[in-house]
Scaffold this active site. Structure first.
Site, PDB file in Angstrom:
ATOM      1  N   LYS A   1      53.031  31.413  27.928  1.00 21.65           N
ATOM      2  CA  LYS A   1      53.674  32.474  29.485  1.00 21.65           C
ATOM      3  C   LYS A   1      53.441  31.958  30.736  1.00 21.65           C
ATOM      4  CE  LYS A   1      49.436  34.859  29.047  1.00 21.65           C
ATOM      5  NZ  LYS A   1      49.101  36.768  27.924  1.00 21.65           N
TER       6      LYS A   1
ATOM      7  N   TYR B   1      48.183  31.361  63.039  1.00 25.59           N
ATOM      8  CA  TYR B   1      47.823  33.346  63.303  1.00 25.59           C
ATOM      9  C   TYR B   1      46.669  33.601  63.770  1.00 25.59           C
ATOM     10  CZ  TYR B   1      52.789  32.701  61.849  1.00 25.59           C
ATOM     11  OH  TYR B   1      54.188  31.389  61.274  1.00 25.59           O
TER      12      TYR B   1
ATOM     13  N   ARG C   1      47.759  49.133  25.437  1.00 25.64           N
ATOM     14  CA  ARG C   1      48.818  48.524  26.733  1.00 25.64           C
ATOM     15  C   ARG C   1      49.619  48.704  25.826  1.00 25.64           C
ATOM     16  NH1 ARG C   1      47.412  42.761  29.508  1.00 25.64           N
ATOM     17  NH2 ARG C   1      47.937  41.825  27.341  1.00 25.64           N
TER      18      ARG C   1
END
Ligand SMILES: *Cc1c(COP(=O)(O)O)cnc(C)c1O
Length: 382
Positions: free
Chosen positions: A49, A276, A147
């Protein structure tokens, strides 16, 4: 006309990006055989997966086919279809279950379905009947993960119902561990007991027992009594252990290196800030190089001010906030030239950076580091 369902990297052999993932297929092969040696006669379902944990779904599936694996496991329908469209013929179980009107596609591409409730079982049976075919199904039992799956204490009815579905072949029955990577095995053992009790159903009714499986990498390492007929290694196959503390009695080695090149050199003057938010300021003049990788590739921004890279066998700190596409590395008074190799994950001589190092800097687990290296980064197989 067939719609294109899933896309991979824009990939051109001639102008490959300086930033790439190198996968050592020989290592994966060795890891596979180390696991095989340890599990003996138990069957194996490598888990592919999430782009084979970042290693590249199709190439790894081809390798598994060369190695004669028994099964392939993926999470979602689209991963299974992509494998079939690329000629993979091994049996494929989609672990994530079904949704909406996906069932005809499972049947069209000969993908094994996870049935996680009685309602879904009946839907599968009906669609298979309409299409005059039989659906291959693995029944999912929830033993404590909460789940998907039918709770172990309701499994008897689930099994009974499955016997009534004439267009379903119950090929397997499985469950999943919630914390098999922990050294405390109390809960995995309880889950194992619940699973064992559930599947007693088959013995009690003298019905042929389907393929039983429950073990992921952690359990393969720590709970051999949970091997049953088949195991489902993911992370371990790629040479990474599911936790630091775990019993490491199967010797595996990482197969993935993440590399880039120096594409820019400059001197940063004292008092200048980098990146940044201007979070890093030079206390003196330093030499620095820029590397074309960033959080847009999966190099977590949360590693800013912690991450290091290897250049010419030496570790150097990444400075300033990690940008989407670039990072800056402080090489102090050393030298580095455009085109020098930069290692983000991997080894050079004595210096090494592991998936675990990055996971610690990012405040996550190795799984997430690997699966987040996204498809913008080309995979090269060595
Ligand atoms: C991801 C997954 C696995 C593999 O887990 P690892 O810890 O990577 O070995 C096995 N079974 C199921 C159901 C999974 O979702």
């Amino acid at each position: 006309m067939e719609k294109k369902i899933y896309t991979e990297t824009i990939y051109n052999e001639e102008i490959i990006r300086p930033t790439r993932v190198e996968v050592d297929l020989q290592k994966i092969k060795q890891n596979y055989y180390e696991i095989k040696k340890y599990i003996g006669n138990t069957k194996i379902m490598p888990i592919l997966k999430a782009n084979a944990y970042g290693h590249g779904l199709i190439r790894i599936a081809k390798l598994m086919e060369e190695l004669n694996a028994d099964y392939i496991g993926v999470a979602v329908l689209e991963e299974g279809i992509l494998l079939r469209q690329n000629g993979i013929q091994l049996p494929i179980l989609v672990l994530g279950g079904i949704w909406g009107n996906q069932i005809p596609l499972f049947l069209k591409y000969d993908l094994t379905i996870t049935a996680s409730s009685i309602i879904k079982l009946k839907q599968i049976d009906e669609v298979a009947s309409n299409l005059k075919t039989k659906a291959k199904v693995h029944l999912k039992i929830d033993t404590g993960m909460e789940r998907i799956g039918v709770h172990y204490y309701n499994s008897e009815t689930f099994f009974q119902e499955s016997l009534k579905c004439k267009n379903i072949i119950v090929e397997g029955v499985y469950s999943h561990f919630a914390n098999s990577e922990s050294v405390d095995l109390t809960f995995p053992k309880l889950q194992l007991e619940r699973f064992n009790e559930s599947i007693l159903f088959y013995e009690k009714h003298s019905i042929e027992i389907p393929i039983r499986h429950i073990s992921n990498s952690g359990a393969i390492l720590q709970l051999p009594e949970a091997n049953f007929d088949l195991v489902r290694p993911g992370l371990l196959l790629y040479g990474v252990y599911p936790s630091d503390e775990i019993n490491k009695n199967i010797k595996v080695e990482p197969a993935l290196s993440w590399k880039s090149l120096v594409v820019y050199f400059k001197v940063i003057k004292k008092e200048s800030t980098v990146g940044y938010g201007m979070k890093w300021k030079a206390e003196k003049n330093i030499r620095a190089v820029t590397i074309p990788v960033g959080y847009g590739d999966g190099y977590f921004r949360s590693m800013s001010h912690k991450a290091e890279v290897i250049i010419n066998k030496k570790r150097y700190p990444v400075i300033g906030t990690i940008s989407m596409d670039q990072i800056v590395v402080n090489i102090e008074n050393d030298s580095a030239y455009n085109g020098d190799e930069v290692i983000l994950i991997g080894k050079d001589g004595e210096a090494s950076l592991t998936v675990e190092n990055l996971a610690e800097w990012a405040g996550t687990i190795p799984y997430e580091i690997l699966t987040n290296i996204n498809t913008r980064v080309p995979r090269v197989y060595v």
